[in-house]
Design an enzyme around this catalytic site. Sequence first.
Site: not given
Length: 771
Positions: A636, A666, A723
């Site tokens: 990531e 990310d 997320e």
Amino acid sequence: MTGRLSTRLTVLFGALFGVVILLVSMAVFAAVAQAAQRQVRDELTASGTVFDRIWSLRSERLGEGAALLSRDFGFREAVATRDRATIMSAMENLRRRMGVDRAFIIGADGAPIGAGLGRDEARLRTAFAAGDVPSGVVMLDDAPYQVTGAPILSPELIGWVAFAVRLDATEMSALERLSALPLSATVVHREPGHGWLSDAEAARGDRAAIAEFIDRSLQAKGPSPETLRLAEGRSAALVKPLPSLDGRGAAVLLLRYPLSRALAPYRTLLALVAAIGVLGLALVGYGSWLLARGVTRPISALDAAAQRLRRGEDAQVAIATDDEIGRLADSFNEMATAIRDRERRITHLAMHDEETGLPNRLTLERVVEDLSDRPRGQVFVAALGIRRFEQVRGAIGHALAAQAVRMIGNRLAGLAPSSGVARIATDVLSFTMIARDAEAAEDDARRLLIELEQPLTLGGSGVVDVSLNLGLAPLEGDAGAAIGFAAVALDQARAGRRKVAVFDAAAYGDPAANLSLMSGMLKALESGEMQLHYQPKYDLRRRAVTGVEALVRWRHPVRGALPPDLFVPMAEETGHIRDLTEWLLRQAIADQAQMADAGFNIDVAVNISGRTLGEADFADFALAEVAKARGRLLFEITETAVIENPDLALSMLARFTAGGVGVSIDDFGAGLSSLAYLKRIQGEELKIDKSIVQGVTESQRDALIVRSTVDLAHSLGMKVTAEGVETEACFALLATMGCDQAQGWLIARPMPLKELLTFLTDSRGQLRSYG
């Protein structure tokens, strides 16, 4: 005293002259000693020749006396008849007339005739048995004697008549008186089985030295004087071998003369040479001192001036000569003047900013130190910052930007003449303020900003508006620390979008304590203080956990659990992030193997820092470690990591992809996301930041952004992971939007490996349905 040049010159010249005198004295002494030794040796040689002649004459005289007696008819008849009275009377009468020490008769059979010889009989028997005319040295009564004999014929050989002269001190004294020098003559003898015997030398402990000297002389081809070292000193010595009567022993004549006595006539000359040397040395020393003082006096004046110059005082030296020292003095005076001018310029540069001419931080520190005696809490250091200075300088140029800073500084100095205005950074001016407390100082600062933010006229016609921020820090100790805290307060004002801010120590924290963490981080990696926690990633289509993200955790033995936001950025700044990343990757691969052993073949995502992507050899290490993995790995990264060094980072990402490592982008949407980099990065996963995901059920704009991002990622062939999913409603809405994976506290919090395995074993972890 020895540190003075005049003293060293005097000593040098005196030492040189002393060496010359010493060499001359040594040469004179050597010449005198050589001449004296040559004279003594010549005399010894002559004395040895005289002794040879005396020995020969004495041998002839003794032989003639013995022959005269042996030819007398009556004496031969007495010997033949062994008439002892007649024999003894005749021999005694002739011995007295010839002045010899002893006389005796040896029969043809070797036995004495007449008086007995006692213990010496054997010696004489051997000497007279050969039949030749005996002549030589023999030991009688432990004393050396010169013996000469004649045969008694009647008509056959019936015996021998012999006369002997003792070679004692009296005889040697007679020989010594024949020499021009007061020599010392000694007969030294050697018996079979014994060394050379000489009672006098034995008493002085010189027997061994004399014996060695005699042996060495006898081994030489011919007798010649040599130097003999005895207890009483060195002597010139000559060894003359003497004939042996019995052939059993040996005897030599040793002639000696002390060399110290030979040098005695020259002592006056040597003393005169020494006196002349001492007097000359004194004269040279005095003359050298006068010369050295004349030479070093102007040098001393130059040295004193140089010392004054070193102390920063005025240094000029007056030497009115036309030689090298006078020219050196003129050059020194010019150099001193140039140094003073240059020192003034250097001091000004050291205390002022070169670009604007304003005082610098060093000047401000001195001003702050002078105020340290004021009551605590009344002295403040202010940091004045120009907002968007980089953009302003880019628009108007460096010269006008520097002029703007100078004008603000001069304006500030006019408003607060005693504040000690100084430039401490490109866009920061700092000064001091006196106020009763922090609140009053903040009020004064606000009023001051109103005056300082008036437009500036630059270059004669251009007008520039300026916007300022100001940070305040109380002086509570070190001046440098107060100036630094004021700069921190300025950053806090800018971060809080405030015009004025007072230093907030709680918000600033303890940088020294945080920095000390880095010194113990490597030890923490080895001691087990560092651990990996894993947060599951839930696949919305397969309705199962198909991956986890590895998150580092540090449980400090003193400070307890440390948040990653504290030590990870510091590791990046201090260069420890590479060690941390390598440990994280190895540990994640090892934990993935344990997951596989437990029956869970899931992907593991590892965060890779942008600093690590900037190191070309990291790809070699990472791919070598990935080859050991028993499952699939994802790296990531953030877009900012690629922006710092795009060419190197993109080439490394391409190698990761070719090596079978998935690339996940990310925190997408958290910053200034660039579609251009999104196009260039060959990623397989796009993670939408939680700041957008958490508002998807409340903000139509956030929902639209998430929906558009999902569609964009799918169009580029990438999966989308949301997320920060924490509610059932958010989870359901993301599923309807086509999001591929969800990650957040609704699914599970980050947990250690042991808890993760329990979670995966639980049916709720394997298959969950929301909404």
